[in-house]
Design a protein around this motif. Structure first.
Motif, mmCIF file in Angstrom:
data_model
loop_
_atom_site.group_PDB
_atom_site.id
_atom_site.type_symbol
_atom_site.label_atom_id
_atom_site.label_comp_id
_atom_site.label_asym_id
_atom_site.label_seq_id
_atom_site.Cartn_x
_atom_site.Cartn_y
_atom_site.Cartn_z
ATOM 1 N N TYR A 147 0.947 -1.119 0.052
ATOM 2 C CA TYR A 147 0.113 0.016 0.062
ATOM 3 C C TYR A 147 0.625 1.317 -0.012
ATOM 4 C CZ TYR A 147 -3.357 -3.510 1.193
ATOM 5 O OH TYR A 147 -4.216 -4.726 1.370
ATOM 6 N N PRO A 148 0.506 2.296 -0.868
ATOM 7 C CA PRO A 148 1.420 3.395 -0.930
ATOM 8 C C PRO A 148 1.329 4.460 0.246
ATOM 9 C CG PRO A 148 -0.566 3.608 -2.329
ATOM 10 C CD PRO A 148 -0.494 2.286 -1.815
ATOM 11 N N PRO A 149 2.447 4.982 0.494
ATOM 12 C CA PRO A 149 2.341 6.231 1.437
ATOM 13 C C PRO A 149 1.474 7.103 0.974
ATOM 14 C CG PRO A 149 4.423 6.317 0.183
ATOM 15 C CD PRO A 149 3.558 5.240 -0.412
ATOM 16 N N LEU A 150 1.245 7.893 2.098
ATOM 17 C CA LEU A 150 0.592 9.006 2.068
ATOM 18 C C LEU A 150 1.539 10.234 2.616
ATOM 19 C CD1 LEU A 150 -3.046 8.459 3.166
ATOM 20 C CD2 LEU A 150 -2.277 8.565 0.801
ATOM 21 N N ALA A 151 2.361 9.991 3.365
ATOM 22 C CA ALA A 151 3.145 10.686 3.853
ATOM 23 C C ALA A 151 4.215 11.496 3.031
ATOM 24 C CB ALA A 151 3.945 10.296 5.325
ATOM 25 N N SER A 152 3.854 12.840 2.581
ATOM 26 C CA SER A 152 4.624 13.590 1.805
ATOM 27 C C SER A 152 4.911 12.997 0.156
ATOM 28 C CB SER A 152 6.374 13.651 2.423
ATOM 29 O OG SER A 152 6.323 14.326 3.592
ATOM 30 N N ALA A 153 3.974 12.145 0.010
ATOM 31 C CA ALA A 153 3.699 11.538 -1.151
ATOM 32 C C ALA A 153 3.350 12.650 -2.486
ATOM 33 C CB ALA A 153 2.473 10.411 -1.201
ATOM 34 N N ASN A 211 -14.453 6.601 -4.104
ATOM 35 C CA ASN A 211 -14.875 5.531 -5.165
ATOM 36 C C ASN A 211 -13.542 4.494 -5.320
ATOM 37 O OD1 ASN A 211 -16.890 7.212 -6.071
ATOM 38 N ND2 ASN A 211 -15.676 8.633 -7.310
ATOM 39 N N GLY A 212 -12.588 4.583 -4.556
ATOM 40 C CA GLY A 212 -11.642 3.529 -4.676
ATOM 41 C C GLY A 212 -10.816 3.634 -5.864
ATOM 42 N N LEU A 213 -9.831 2.708 -6.239
ATOM 43 C CA LEU A 213 -9.053 2.525 -7.169
ATOM 44 C C LEU A 213 -8.666 1.108 -7.426
ATOM 45 C CD1 LEU A 213 -7.111 4.336 -9.048
ATOM 46 C CD2 LEU A 213 -5.278 4.197 -7.137
ATOM 47 N N SER A 214 -8.534 0.890 -8.869
ATOM 48 C CA SER A 214 -7.927 -0.708 -9.113
ATOM 49 C C SER A 214 -6.761 -0.382 -10.269
ATOM 50 C CB SER A 214 -9.093 -1.476 -9.630
ATOM 51 O OG SER A 214 -9.642 -0.945 -10.813
ATOM 52 N N GLY A 215 -6.102 -1.140 -10.268
ATOM 53 C CA GLY A 215 -5.018 -1.259 -11.375
ATOM 54 C C GLY A 215 -3.786 -0.458 -10.827
ATOM 55 N N ILE A 268 -0.862 2.159 -9.673
ATOM 56 C CA ILE A 268 -0.615 3.496 -9.519
ATOM 57 C C ILE A 268 1.060 3.742 -8.974
ATOM 58 C CG2 ILE A 268 -1.241 2.686 -7.156
ATOM 59 C CD1 ILE A 268 -2.483 5.719 -6.517
ATOM 60 N N THR A 269 1.418 4.907 -9.173
ATOM 61 C CA THR A 269 2.564 5.189 -9.282
ATOM 62 C C THR A 269 3.013 6.130 -8.053
ATOM 63 O OG1 THR A 269 3.496 4.661 -11.273
ATOM 64 C CG2 THR A 269 5.054 5.869 -10.110
ATOM 65 N N VAL A 270 3.566 5.960 -7.099
ATOM 66 C CA VAL A 270 3.465 7.010 -6.048
ATOM 67 C C VAL A 270 5.197 7.105 -5.469
ATOM 68 C CG1 VAL A 270 3.081 7.702 -3.398
ATOM 69 C CG2 VAL A 270 1.324 6.341 -4.825
ATOM 70 N N ASP A 271 5.602 8.318 -5.752
ATOM 71 C CA ASP A 271 7.114 8.653 -5.630
ATOM 72 C C ASP A 271 8.185 7.508 -6.362
ATOM 73 O OD1 ASP A 271 6.263 10.537 -3.684
ATOM 74 O OD2 ASP A 271 6.275 9.308 -2.058
ATOM 75 N N GLY A 272 7.659 7.259 -7.421
ATOM 76 C CA GLY A 272 8.401 6.589 -8.630
ATOM 77 C C GLY A 272 8.287 5.008 -7.865
ATOM 78 N N LYS A 273 7.337 4.653 -7.342
ATOM 79 C CA LYS A 273 7.269 3.376 -6.852
ATOM 80 C C LYS A 273 5.732 2.823 -7.543
ATOM 81 C CE LYS A 273 8.072 -0.348 -3.647
ATOM 82 N NZ LYS A 273 8.413 -0.334 -2.227
ATOM 83 N N VAL A 274 5.548 1.690 -8.098
ATOM 84 C CA VAL A 274 4.569 1.105 -8.635
ATOM 85 C C VAL A 274 3.694 0.220 -7.514
ATOM 86 C CG1 VAL A 274 3.272 -0.106 -10.571
ATOM 87 C CG2 VAL A 274 5.351 1.369 -10.986
ATOM 88 N N TYR A 275 2.429 0.507 -7.361
ATOM 89 C CA TYR A 275 1.452 -0.297 -6.428
ATOM 90 C C TYR A 275 0.565 -0.816 -7.271
ATOM 91 C CZ TYR A 275 4.250 1.978 -2.624
ATOM 92 O OH TYR A 275 5.388 2.567 -2.035
ATOM 93 N N ASP A 276 0.025 -2.055 -6.946
ATOM 94 C CA ASP A 276 -1.022 -2.735 -7.660
ATOM 95 C C ASP A 276 -1.978 -3.320 -7.086
ATOM 96 O OD1 ASP A 276 -2.684 -3.324 -9.833
ATOM 97 O OD2 ASP A 276 -1.182 -4.801 -10.861
ATOM 98 N N ARG A 277 -2.320 -2.906 -5.892
ATOM 99 C CA ARG A 277 -3.561 -3.652 -4.804
ATOM 100 C C ARG A 277 -4.574 -2.401 -5.008
ATOM 101 N NH1 ARG A 277 -2.684 -8.032 -1.852
ATOM 102 N NH2 ARG A 277 -4.147 -7.242 -0.513
#
Length: 143
Positions: free
Chosen positions: A58-64, A79-83, A85-94
């Motif tokens: 799960y991606p960070p929110l702190a200073s993201a 609404n949520g999210l699927s697929g 997502i790139t946060v701070d250059g890192k890809v998350y897919d949950r």
């Protein structure tokens, strides 16, 4: 006598400005406190109490960098999210589940807490901002 009236008028204007500032500050503090409670209940399990996210899940929110778009944050919160997502250059897919039971005020308070805590935004997020953002967002385009 005229000078006295001018001083009184200036004092009344100044008092009115202080009163308005106090109202805004009180609202921000209220939204922040309520937002903390709601964040703890609905968000902290995945994004963690400190906003750092959970390992590679799960991606960070702190200073993201992702917090740069408050409308997107509001849409995803509701609404949520699927697929991917790139946060701070890192890809998350949950997938992030939708929160359809959250009201506009709930989301305004969560946004106020998150943005005050981790995006260094010193203002509160008004309900009107949330209502307008939700009217414009499309669940499939939250990335």
């Amino acid at each position: 006598m005229k000078k006295l009236l001018n001083y009184l008028a200036a004092g009344v204007l100044l008092l009115g400005q202080v009163s308005c500032q106090s109202t805004e500050e009180l609202k921000r503090e209220q939204y922040y406190a309520e937002g903390y409670q709601l964040y703890t209940l609905h968000c902290a399990n995945c994004h963690q109490p400190d906003g750092r996210g959970l390992a590679n899940l799960y991606p960070p929110l702190a200073s993201a960098d992702y917090l740069s778009d408050k409308q997107r944050f509001i849409c995803i919160t509701k609404n949520g999210l699927s697929g991917e997502i790139t946060v701070d250059g890192k890809v998350y897919d949950r997938p992030m589940p939708a929160n359809p039971k959250l009201t506009d005020i709930d989301i305004a308070e969560i946004a106020t807490y998150v943005y005050t805590t981790w995006a260094k935004d010193s203002t509160y997020t008004p309900i009107d901002t949330v209502t307008q953002a939700l009217a414009r967002c499309e669940p499939s385009k939250n990335k």
